[in-house]
Design a protein around this motif. Structure first.
Motif, PDB file in Angstrom:
ATOM      1  N   ILE A 156       0.869  -1.180   0.000  1.00 47.57           N
ATOM      2  CA  ILE A 156       0.000   0.000   0.000  1.00 47.57           C
ATOM      3  C   ILE A 156       0.901   1.223   0.000  1.00 47.57           C
ATOM      4  CG2 ILE A 156      -1.794   1.285   1.223  1.00 47.57           C
ATOM      5  CD1 ILE A 156      -2.578  -1.379   2.599  1.00 47.57           C
ATOM      6  N   ILE A 157       0.722   2.072  -1.005  1.00 48.83           N
ATOM      7  CA  ILE A 157       1.499   3.314  -1.086  1.00 48.83           C
ATOM      8  C   ILE A 157       0.484   4.455  -0.989  1.00 48.83           C
ATOM      9  CG2 ILE A 157       3.138   4.686  -2.425  1.00 48.83           C
ATOM     10  CD1 ILE A 157       3.862   2.061  -3.933  1.00 48.83           C
ATOM     11  N   ASP A 158       0.414   5.067   0.195  1.00 49.16           N
ATOM     12  CA  ASP A 158      -0.601   6.088   0.457  1.00 49.16           C
ATOM     13  C   ASP A 158      -0.185   6.896   1.678  1.00 49.16           C
ATOM     14  OD1 ASP A 158      -3.131   7.402   1.281  1.00 49.16           O
ATOM     15  OD2 ASP A 158      -4.033   6.068  -0.214  1.00 49.16           O
ATOM     16  N   ASP A 159      -0.386   8.203   1.618  1.00 44.52           N
ATOM     17  CA  ASP A 159       0.025   9.075   2.718  1.00 44.52           C
ATOM     18  C   ASP A 159      -1.063   9.284   3.764  1.00 44.52           C
ATOM     19  OD1 ASP A 159      -1.443  10.572   0.739  1.00 44.52           O
ATOM     20  OD2 ASP A 159      -0.800  12.420   1.716  1.00 44.52           O
ATOM     21  N   ASP A 160      -2.254   8.740   3.540  1.00 43.25           N
ATOM     22  CA  ASP A 160      -3.363   8.935   4.461  1.00 43.25           C
ATOM     23  C   ASP A 160      -3.421   7.782   5.470  1.00 43.25           C
ATOM     24  OD1 ASP A 160      -5.783   9.171   5.779  1.00 43.25           O
ATOM     25  OD2 ASP A 160      -6.988   9.413   3.970  1.00 43.25           O
ATOM     26  N   PRO A 161      -3.010   8.037   6.736  1.00 39.78           N
ATOM     27  CA  PRO A 161      -2.969   6.956   7.714  1.00 39.78           C
ATOM     28  C   PRO A 161      -4.351   6.351   8.005  1.00 39.78           C
ATOM     29  CG  PRO A 161      -2.521   9.067   8.776  1.00 39.78           C
ATOM     30  CD  PRO A 161      -2.576   9.316   7.299  1.00 39.78           C
ATOM     31  N   ILE A 162      -5.396   7.137   7.872  1.00 41.00           N
ATOM     32  CA  ILE A 162      -6.747   6.619   8.111  1.00 41.00           C
ATOM     33  C   ILE A 162      -7.126   5.633   7.016  1.00 41.00           C
ATOM     34  CG2 ILE A 162      -9.198   7.242   8.266  1.00 41.00           C
ATOM     35  CD1 ILE A 162      -8.179   9.904   9.579  1.00 41.00           C
ATOM     36  N   PHE A 163      -6.821   5.981   5.752  1.00 41.81           N
ATOM     37  CA  PHE A 163      -7.098   5.044   4.658  1.00 41.81           C
ATOM     38  C   PHE A 163      -6.278   3.771   4.824  1.00 41.81           C
ATOM     39  CE2 PHE A 163      -5.683   3.085   0.734  1.00 41.81           C
ATOM     40  CZ  PHE A 163      -6.901   2.631   0.248  1.00 41.81           C
ATOM     41  N   VAL A 164      -4.998   3.924   5.129  1.00 43.22           N
ATOM     42  CA  VAL A 164      -4.118   2.761   5.286  1.00 43.22           C
ATOM     43  C   VAL A 164      -4.639   1.848   6.389  1.00 43.22           C
ATOM     44  CG1 VAL A 164      -1.795   1.990   5.927  1.00 43.22           C
ATOM     45  CG2 VAL A 164      -2.079   3.904   4.335  1.00 43.22           C
ATOM     46  N   PHE A 165      -5.006   2.431   7.523  1.00 42.12           N
ATOM     47  CA  PHE A 165      -5.532   1.643   8.634  1.00 42.12           C
ATOM     48  C   PHE A 165      -6.801   0.903   8.207  1.00 42.12           C
ATOM     49  CE2 PHE A 165      -8.473   1.154  12.180  1.00 42.12           C
ATOM     50  CZ  PHE A 165      -7.716   0.406  13.060  1.00 42.12           C
ATOM     51  N   GLY A 166      -7.735   1.626   7.592  1.00 40.17           N
ATOM     52  CA  GLY A 166      -8.999   1.020   7.177  1.00 40.17           C
ATOM     53  C   GLY A 166      -8.821  -0.051   6.119  1.00 40.17           C
ATOM     54  N   ALA A 167      -7.983   0.228   5.110  1.00 47.92           N
ATOM     55  CA  ALA A 167      -7.754  -0.742   4.036  1.00 47.92           C
ATOM     56  C   ALA A 167      -7.098  -1.996   4.595  1.00 47.92           C
ATOM     57  CB  ALA A 167      -6.883  -0.129   2.943  1.00 47.92           C
ATOM     58  N   ARG A 168      -6.129  -1.811   5.450  1.00 49.48           N
ATOM     59  CA  ARG A 168      -5.436  -2.958   6.035  1.00 49.48           C
ATOM     60  C   ARG A 168      -6.400  -3.791   6.890  1.00 49.48           C
ATOM     61  NH1 ARG A 168       0.428  -2.981   9.023  1.00 49.48           N
ATOM     62  NH2 ARG A 168       0.375  -5.190   9.496  1.00 49.48           N
ATOM     63  N   CYS A 196      -4.654 -11.211   2.141  1.00 45.35           N
ATOM     64  CA  CYS A 196      -3.244 -11.509   1.877  1.00 45.35           C
ATOM     65  C   CYS A 196      -2.545 -11.910   3.169  1.00 45.35           C
ATOM     66  CB  CYS A 196      -2.549 -10.303   1.234  1.00 45.35           C
ATOM     67  SG  CYS A 196      -2.514  -8.828   2.263  1.00 45.35           S
ATOM     68  N   SER A 197      -1.335 -12.420   3.013  1.00 44.04           N
ATOM     69  CA  SER A 197      -0.565 -12.879   4.174  1.00 44.04           C
ATOM     70  C   SER A 197       0.158 -11.749   4.897  1.00 44.04           C
ATOM     71  CB  SER A 197       0.474 -13.917   3.741  1.00 44.04           C
ATOM     72  OG  SER A 197      -0.164 -15.009   3.159  1.00 44.04           O
ATOM     73  N   SER A 198       0.657 -10.754   4.128  1.00 44.16           N
ATOM     74  CA  SER A 198       1.409  -9.669   4.753  1.00 44.16           C
ATOM     75  C   SER A 198       1.331  -8.393   3.916  1.00 44.16           C
ATOM     76  CB  SER A 198       2.869 -10.082   4.971  1.00 44.16           C
ATOM     77  OG  SER A 198       3.467 -10.431   3.754  1.00 44.16           O
ATOM     78  N   PHE A 199       1.824  -7.312   4.522  1.00 44.38           N
ATOM     79  CA  PHE A 199       1.744  -5.985   3.916  1.00 44.38           C
ATOM     80  C   PHE A 199       3.102  -5.303   3.914  1.00 44.38           C
ATOM     81  CE2 PHE A 199      -2.258  -6.828   6.060  1.00 44.38           C
ATOM     82  CZ  PHE A 199      -3.197  -6.497   5.098  1.00 44.38           C
ATOM     83  N   MET A 200       3.284  -4.434   2.932  1.00 50.48           N
ATOM     84  CA  MET A 200       4.345  -3.430   2.931  1.00 50.48           C
ATOM     85  C   MET A 200       3.595  -2.108   2.820  1.00 50.48           C
ATOM     86  SD  MET A 200       6.925  -4.715  -0.032  1.00 50.48           S
ATOM     87  CE  MET A 200       8.581  -4.735   0.568  1.00 50.48           C
ATOM     88  N   ILE A 201       3.967  -1.126   3.622  1.00 48.38           N
ATOM     89  CA  ILE A 201       3.260   0.148   3.590  1.00 48.38           C
ATOM     90  C   ILE A 201       4.276   1.275   3.481  1.00 48.38           C
ATOM     91  CG2 ILE A 201       1.726   1.691   4.869  1.00 48.38           C
ATOM     92  CD1 ILE A 201       0.508  -0.898   6.095  1.00 48.38           C
ATOM     93  N   PHE A 202       4.017   2.173   2.521  1.00 50.15           N
ATOM     94  CA  PHE A 202       4.887   3.329   2.301  1.00 50.15           C
ATOM     95  C   PHE A 202       4.032   4.583   2.220  1.00 50.15           C
ATOM     96  CE2 PHE A 202       6.899  -0.343   0.215  1.00 50.15           C
ATOM     97  CZ  PHE A 202       8.025  -0.452   1.022  1.00 50.15           C
ATOM     98  N   LYS A 203       4.579   5.713   2.713  1.00 46.50           N
ATOM     99  CA  LYS A 203       3.819   6.959   2.802  1.00 46.50           C
ATOM    100  C   LYS A 203       3.871   7.819   1.544  1.00 46.50           C
ATOM    101  CE  LYS A 203       4.102   7.108   7.749  1.00 46.50           C
ATOM    102  NZ  LYS A 203       4.431   7.793   8.945  1.00 46.50           N
ATOM    103  N   ASN A 204       4.763   7.478   0.611  1.00 47.90           N
ATOM    104  CA  ASN A 204       4.832   8.230  -0.644  1.00 47.90           C
ATOM    105  C   ASN A 204       5.618   7.413  -1.666  1.00 47.90           C
ATOM    106  OD1 ASN A 204       7.776   9.044  -0.581  1.00 47.90           O
ATOM    107  ND2 ASN A 204       7.087  10.043   1.307  1.00 47.90           N
ATOM    108  N   GLY A 205       5.600   7.864  -2.894  1.00 47.87           N
ATOM    109  CA  GLY A 205       6.265   7.133  -3.964  1.00 47.87           C
ATOM    110  C   GLY A 205       7.763   7.007  -3.783  1.00 47.87           C
ATOM    111  N   LYS A 206       8.399   8.029  -3.224  1.00 51.45           N
ATOM    112  CA  LYS A 206       9.856   7.967  -3.030  1.00 51.45           C
ATOM    113  C   LYS A 206      10.221   6.892  -2.018  1.00 51.45           C
ATOM    114  CE  LYS A 206      13.990  10.698  -2.047  1.00 51.45           C
ATOM    115  NZ  LYS A 206      14.721   9.499  -1.838  1.00 51.45           N
ATOM    116  N   ASP A 207       9.513   6.858  -0.884  1.00 52.44           N
ATOM    117  CA  ASP A 207       9.761   5.796   0.104  1.00 52.44           C
ATOM    118  C   ASP A 207       9.587   4.423  -0.537  1.00 52.44           C
ATOM    119  OD1 ASP A 207      10.335   7.433   2.236  1.00 52.44           O
ATOM    120  OD2 ASP A 207       8.407   7.168   3.243  1.00 52.44           O
ATOM    121  N   ALA A 208       8.529   4.282  -1.320  1.00 53.32           N
ATOM    122  CA  ALA A 208       8.254   2.998  -1.970  1.00 53.32           C
ATOM    123  C   ALA A 208       9.381   2.622  -2.926  1.00 53.32           C
ATOM    124  CB  ALA A 208       6.919   3.047  -2.698  1.00 53.32           C
TER     125      ALA A 208
END
Length: 131
Positions: A9-21, A30-42
């Motif tokens: 998940i590449i998204d800067d909105d912590p509320i969306f990330v929390f809800g989607a996860r 899915c079995s696991s997640f990778m989460i990044f706050k922006n495209g550069k981090d990803a």
């Protein structure tokens, strides 16, 4: 239906990330997640994984409106990296701008454009596409 191992998940909105996860966990998506706050981090984290041959995400859920490096910039850089594994990319955005929806057609590695929020029905469609 095959199970997705790793979702990114590449998204800067912590509320969306929390809800989607949370929805993905409840749906046994899915079995696991990778989460990044922006495209550069990803990019900074995915590029070494790509180059080393370690496990890559099966699916990337990519927001387009983010600080530092937005989703479009991420895609422009990501498609330049050589990759032997197929990674399914979905744009997941709150934007309903027809220009954004049309722009996604320029990227053959993007499977679909999903308008937030993600629902269990959306996950079922993604899983069917993945199977």
């Amino acid at each position: 239906m095959s199970r997705i191992d790793l979702t990114c998940i590449i998204d800067d909105d912590p509320i969306f990330v929390f809800g989607a996860r949370r929805i993905m966990e409840m749906a046994d998506f899915c079995s696991s997640f990778m989460i990044f706050k922006n495209g550069k981090d990803a990019l900074d984290n995915l590029k070494p994984i790509l180059e080393s041959g370690r496990q890559l995400p099966d699916i990337i859920l990519l927001d387009i409106n983010m600080p530092i490096m937005d989703g479009w910039e991420f895609l422009d850089e990501f498609i330049k990296i050589e990759c032997n594994q197929e990674i399914t990319i979905y744009i997941v955005s709150s934007s309903i701008d027809p220009m954004d929806m049309k722009r996604v057609e320029n990227y053959e590695n993007v499977s679909n454009y999903i308008v937030k929020p993600i629902s269990p029905d959306t996950l079922n469609i993604i899983k069917k596409d993945f199977a």
